[in-house]
Scaffold this motif. Structure first.
Motif, PDB file in Angstrom:
ATOM      1  N   GLN A  75      68.559  16.149  42.788  1.00  0.00           N
ATOM      2  CA  GLN A  75      69.361  15.660  43.896  1.00  0.00           C
ATOM      3  C   GLN A  75      69.315  16.613  45.091  1.00  0.00           C
ATOM      4  O   GLN A  75      69.525  16.189  46.235  1.00  0.00           O
ATOM      5  N   ALA A  76      69.028  17.881  44.837  1.00  0.00           N
ATOM      6  CA  ALA A  76      68.985  18.849  45.930  1.00  0.00           C
ATOM      7  C   ALA A  76      67.932  18.499  46.958  1.00  0.00           C
ATOM      8  O   ALA A  76      68.064  18.829  48.139  1.00  0.00           O
ATOM      9  N   ARG A  77      66.885  17.815  46.541  1.00  0.00           N
ATOM     10  CA  ARG A  77      65.855  17.411  47.496  1.00  0.00           C
ATOM     11  C   ARG A  77      66.375  16.338  48.448  1.00  0.00           C
ATOM     12  O   ARG A  77      65.851  16.184  49.556  1.00  0.00           O
ATOM     13  N   MET A  78      67.402  15.620  48.024  1.00  0.00           N
ATOM     14  CA  MET A  78      67.985  14.592  48.888  1.00  0.00           C
ATOM     15  C   MET A  78      68.919  15.211  49.925  1.00  0.00           C
ATOM     16  O   MET A  78      68.886  14.849  51.105  1.00  0.00           O
ATOM     17  N   ASP A  79      69.762  16.154  49.489  1.00  0.00           N
ATOM     18  CA  ASP A  79      70.710  16.786  50.405  1.00  0.00           C
ATOM     19  C   ASP A  79      70.996  18.197  49.909  1.00  0.00           C
ATOM     20  O   ASP A  79      71.939  18.420  49.142  1.00  0.00           O
ATOM     21  N   PRO A  80      70.205  19.177  50.333  1.00  0.00           N
ATOM     22  CA  PRO A  80      70.386  20.552  49.845  1.00  0.00           C
ATOM     23  C   PRO A  80      71.736  21.164  50.197  1.00  0.00           C
ATOM     24  O   PRO A  80      72.138  22.155  49.572  1.00  0.00           O
ATOM     25  N   THR A  81      72.458  20.625  51.183  1.00  0.00           N
ATOM     26  CA  THR A  81      73.756  21.208  51.528  1.00  0.00           C
ATOM     27  C   THR A  81      74.779  21.007  50.421  1.00  0.00           C
ATOM     28  O   THR A  81      75.801  21.699  50.392  1.00  0.00           O
ATOM     29  N   ARG A  82      74.532  20.064  49.523  1.00  0.00           N
ATOM     30  CA  ARG A  82      75.460  19.799  48.419  1.00  0.00           C
ATOM     31  C   ARG A  82      75.077  20.550  47.148  1.00  0.00           C
ATOM     32  O   ARG A  82      75.646  20.307  46.088  1.00  0.00           O
ATOM     33  N   LEU A 113      61.064  25.772  58.714  1.00  0.00           N
ATOM     34  CA  LEU A 113      61.157  25.842  57.251  1.00  0.00           C
ATOM     35  C   LEU A 113      62.184  26.882  56.816  1.00  0.00           C
ATOM     36  O   LEU A 113      62.923  26.673  55.845  1.00  0.00           O
ATOM     37  N   LEU A 114      62.228  27.997  57.552  1.00  0.00           N
ATOM     38  CA  LEU A 114      63.157  29.059  57.170  1.00  0.00           C
ATOM     39  C   LEU A 114      64.596  28.718  57.536  1.00  0.00           C
ATOM     40  O   LEU A 114      65.529  29.107  56.832  1.00  0.00           O
ATOM     41  N   ARG A 115      64.785  27.996  58.621  1.00  0.00           N
ATOM     42  CA  ARG A 115      66.127  27.636  59.098  1.00  0.00           C
ATOM     43  C   ARG A 115      66.199  26.125  59.327  1.00  0.00           C
ATOM     44  O   ARG A 115      66.264  25.654  60.462  1.00  0.00           O
ATOM     45  N   PRO A 116      66.166  25.354  58.268  1.00  0.00           N
ATOM     46  CA  PRO A 116      66.100  23.895  58.401  1.00  0.00           C
ATOM     47  C   PRO A 116      67.377  23.317  58.996  1.00  0.00           C
ATOM     48  O   PRO A 116      68.481  23.762  58.682  1.00  0.00           O
ATOM     49  N   GLU A 117      67.202  22.321  59.840  1.00  0.00           N
ATOM     50  CA  GLU A 117      68.339  21.621  60.432  1.00  0.00           C
ATOM     51  C   GLU A 117      68.372  20.155  60.024  1.00  0.00           C
ATOM     52  O   GLU A 117      69.436  19.544  59.969  1.00  0.00           O
ATOM     53  N   SER A 118      67.220  19.583  59.745  1.00  0.00           N
ATOM     54  CA  SER A 118      67.157  18.182  59.324  1.00  0.00           C
ATOM     55  C   SER A 118      67.032  18.096  57.815  1.00  0.00           C
ATOM     56  O   SER A 118      66.643  19.068  57.142  1.00  0.00           O
ATOM     57  N   THR A 119      67.354  16.924  57.277  1.00  0.00           N
ATOM     58  CA  THR A 119      67.228  16.716  55.833  1.00  0.00           C
ATOM     59  C   THR A 119      65.788  16.868  55.382  1.00  0.00           C
ATOM     60  O   THR A 119      65.507  17.446  54.326  1.00  0.00           O
ATOM     61  N   ALA A 120      64.849  16.399  56.188  1.00  0.00           N
ATOM     62  CA  ALA A 120      63.432  16.505  55.826  1.00  0.00           C
ATOM     63  C   ALA A 120      63.008  17.969  55.735  1.00  0.00           C
ATOM     64  O   ALA A 120      62.274  18.355  54.816  1.00  0.00           O
ATOM     65  N   ASP A 121      63.482  18.780  56.685  1.00  0.00           N
ATOM     66  CA  ASP A 121      63.124  20.201  56.643  1.00  0.00           C
ATOM     67  C   ASP A 121      63.756  20.893  55.450  1.00  0.00           C
ATOM     68  O   ASP A 121      63.164  21.797  54.845  1.00  0.00           O
ATOM     69  N   ARG A 122      64.987  20.493  55.088  1.00  0.00           N
ATOM     70  CA  ARG A 122      65.633  21.101  53.915  1.00  0.00           C
ATOM     71  C   ARG A 122      64.869  20.756  52.646  1.00  0.00           C
ATOM     72  O   ARG A 122      64.731  21.581  51.751  1.00  0.00           O
ATOM     73  N   ARG A 123      64.380  19.526  52.563  1.00  0.00           N
ATOM     74  CA  ARG A 123      63.585  19.138  51.393  1.00  0.00           C
ATOM     75  C   ARG A 123      62.299  19.952  51.332  1.00  0.00           C
ATOM     76  O   ARG A 123      61.899  20.417  50.263  1.00  0.00           O
ATOM     77  N   ALA A 124      61.660  20.135  52.482  1.00  0.00           N
ATOM     78  CA  ALA A 124      60.420  20.900  52.511  1.00  0.00           C
ATOM     79  C   ALA A 124      60.673  22.350  52.120  1.00  0.00           C
ATOM     80  O   ALA A 124      59.885  22.959  51.386  1.00  0.00           O
TER      81      ALA A 124
END
Length: 578
Positions: free
Chosen positions: A56-63, A225-236
């Motif tokens: 699930q972390a790939r969907m929303d890493p903030t959770r 990649l180091l400082r992701p702001e979008s969900t896609a970047d967090r997944r990457a």
């Protein structure tokens, strides 16, 4: 008796089930011997754990929180929009293991649970873990076992008088201890650790190295990649971190490997010598600490029964090479060092562990069990005056040991002997009108509560207005190492409990830690809060109208003084018998 031993590691959790008539076995969760300790809070507030959480972390890493054990002092986790108490997060991890165990047992619960913990954890952290166990549904007896003792029991059935060292390099922390065998169990002779060294820290070093190889192609994309702001970047980012960790682990088995990179970067080949050059300084720190801890134990490295490697990160070949170079001893490892602690926990005698640095304290030498610590050790505020904790009975051997230790303590506390040449005051002695105070203002009862602080600190009769205090019939204010401790004898237990409740209950927006303590012939309870750069710990005696209040101001960043830090200050510097 069915015994379930659980090692909640920083990154992975391992459980071993011991059933009469069968060989102990690892409880596989999702078909694997290790389960990620990760947690994920979905939009409905449901906590997922293990591999479900990682997916699930790939969907929303903030959770997502990959290492909740590393956050044990934080009180709560912010997962997406949900605030999750650390106890709830750890309980979810333990519940997943317990559910699988119950399924394998055909619906039956284990009779006893053993939870392992670092040897240098104080009562506050142990209580948090025990509280999580109760929340997870562990209804039987819970026994807390120091991790190095469990590892020692697993690796080697030592002859009494012999010692071994445990080098535990996990994903999140490094711990080292020297453990000796005694006729009745084990003694932790010396222990230490590094909270900022573990496999994840080495992953970060490798990630930075890979970044230096590719970031010149598209520096802006690398920063995304180091400082992701979008969900896609967090997944990457999440995928890249996992690939870097897998590459590090592969280099323990192979001379080189490839780190897959996201677009627009090319894949990076990394060799074992390159990785070892990155991590050598960190591992050297751990070897130096291993050496100094062995020296502190008083045992020569060549006299040890062995140096045993525990934790997944200890698989790296450089670990064994550095230990051999520094100590001239070849360390010992197993095929699965991740399972060593859980496998050994059930082999430790329940009443057979002591910590050498605490031997002088007149408290029970047993490691803590359910009766020693409260299930609800951490809570936002007091709901009312707390009942006195029940004392556990001691075996005849334990009582003999306690008598010898108390005798030593009486000799050391010369000031107390002047006040009472034959014994500590009884509970009856401390009820009613206080006795005549000594030159510093201590009665026999408050001096026993103060312990060494009475002689080491700058103490004077009465409350001098500094720090925080509970007033009563007789008070003494002590200043020691920049901290203030006020010791008070009240008229009754009821008055004491009401005043402590009013004091702690006043910190409505602060996390409160509640735990038991024992020392100097007394047993009691303490409450710790950290707020506005000040730590306050109130501690009472179970059967006497005595209360002490420690005020510990922060010496640097005010936000760094948490309730857990204040509790550790009490346990290490003020708790009677320390």
């Amino acid at each position: 008796m069915r015994v379930l031993s659980i090692d909640v590691g920083t990154s992975n959790t391992v459980a071993v089930l011991a059933v009469p008539g069968q060989q102990p076995r690892v409880v596989e969760v999702d078909g694997a011997a290790t389960m990620p300790s990760a947690v994920y809070a979905d939009e409905d507030g449901v906590i997922l754990v293990g591999r479900d959480a990682e997916r699930q972390a790939r969907m929303d890493p903030t959770r997502f929180e990959p290492t909740p054990k590393r956050r044990i002092d934080d009180g709560a986790l912010l997962l997406g929009g949900s605030v999750v108490p650390v106890t709830d997060a750890l309980a979810a991890v333990l519940r997943r293991v317990l559910d699988e165990t119950v399924r394998q047992l055909g619906g039956a619960l284990p009779d006893e649970f053993r939870l392992t913990h670092p040897a240098n954890w104080g009562a506050a952290r142990r209580n948090t873990l025990m509280s999580a166990g109760r929340l997870a549904g562990m209804t039987g007896n819970i026994v807390m076992v120091p991790e190095p003792v469990a590892a020692a029991a697993h690796f080697n059935r030592l002859a009494p008088g012999s010692s071994l060292a445990v080098y535990d390099l996990g994903s999140g922390t490094f711990d080292v201890a020297v453990v000796a065998a005694t006729p009745g169990g084990f003694t932790v002779q010396a222990s230490d650790g590094l909270a900022d060294l573990g496999g994840t820290d080495m992953d970060q070093l490798l990630l930075e190295y890979v970044g230096r190889q590719v970031s010149n192609r598209d520096a802006a994309r690398w920063q995304q990649l180091l400082r992701p702001e979008s969900t896609a970047d967090r997944r990457a980012q999440r995928a890249l971190v996992e690939d870097v960790r897998a590459a590090k682990e592969a280099l323990s088995r192979h001379p080189q490997t490839v780190v897959p990179m996201p677009e627009p970067f090319a894949d990076v080949t990394v060799t074992r010598p390159e990785l070892e050059a990155l991590i050598r300084p960190s591992l050297t720190r751990s070897i130096e600490l291993l050496s100094s801890t062995i020296a502190a134990s008083g045992v020569h490295p060549m006299s040890l029964a062995g140096i045993y490697l525990v934790g997944g990160a200890s698989r790296m070949p450089l670990v064994g090479a550095l230990i051999g170079e520094r100590l001239r001893v070849a360390p010992v490892s197993l095929d699965q060092p991740e399972t060593a602690v859980a496998s050994g926990a059930h082999l430790v005698p329940r009443d057979g562990v002591t910590i050498r640095t605490q031997v002088s304290a007149p408290s029970s030498p047993r490691y803590p069990t359910t009766g020693d610590f409260m299930a609800g050790a951490q809570f936002p505020q007091l709901a009312g005056p707390a009942p006195a904790p029940a004392s556990k009975g001691a075996s005849k051997a334990t009582m003999v040991a306690l008598g010898a230790i108390v005798l030593v303590a009486l000799v050391v506390l010369g000031g107390f002997l002047v006040a009472s040449p034959s014994r500590f005051p009884s509970a009856a002695d401390c009820s009613g009108t206080p006795g005549s105070p000594d030159g510093k203002g201590f009665t026999n009862c408050t001096r026993q509560l103060a312990g060494p602080v009475a002689d080491q600190g700058d103490c004077q009769a009465g409350y001098d207005g500094s720090g925080v205090a509970v007033t009563g019939l007789a008070s003494v204010t002590c200043h020691i190492d920049g901290r203030t401790v006020v010791y008070t004898q009240t008229a009754s237990l009821e008055e004491r409990d009401t005043k402590v409740h009013d004091l702690i209950g006043g910190y409505t927006n602060a996390t409160t830690i509640r735990a038991l303590w024992a020392g100097n012939g007394l047993r009691g309870e303490y409450w710790s809060v950290g707020v506005s750069g000040v730590g306050v710990v109130a501690f009472t005696v179970s059967d006497r109208p005595l209360v002490g209040v420690l005020t510990a101001p922060a010496t640097a960043d005010p936000s760094s003084l948490t309730a857990a830090k204040a509790a550790e200050t009490f346990e290490h510097s003020v708790q009677p018998g320390t």
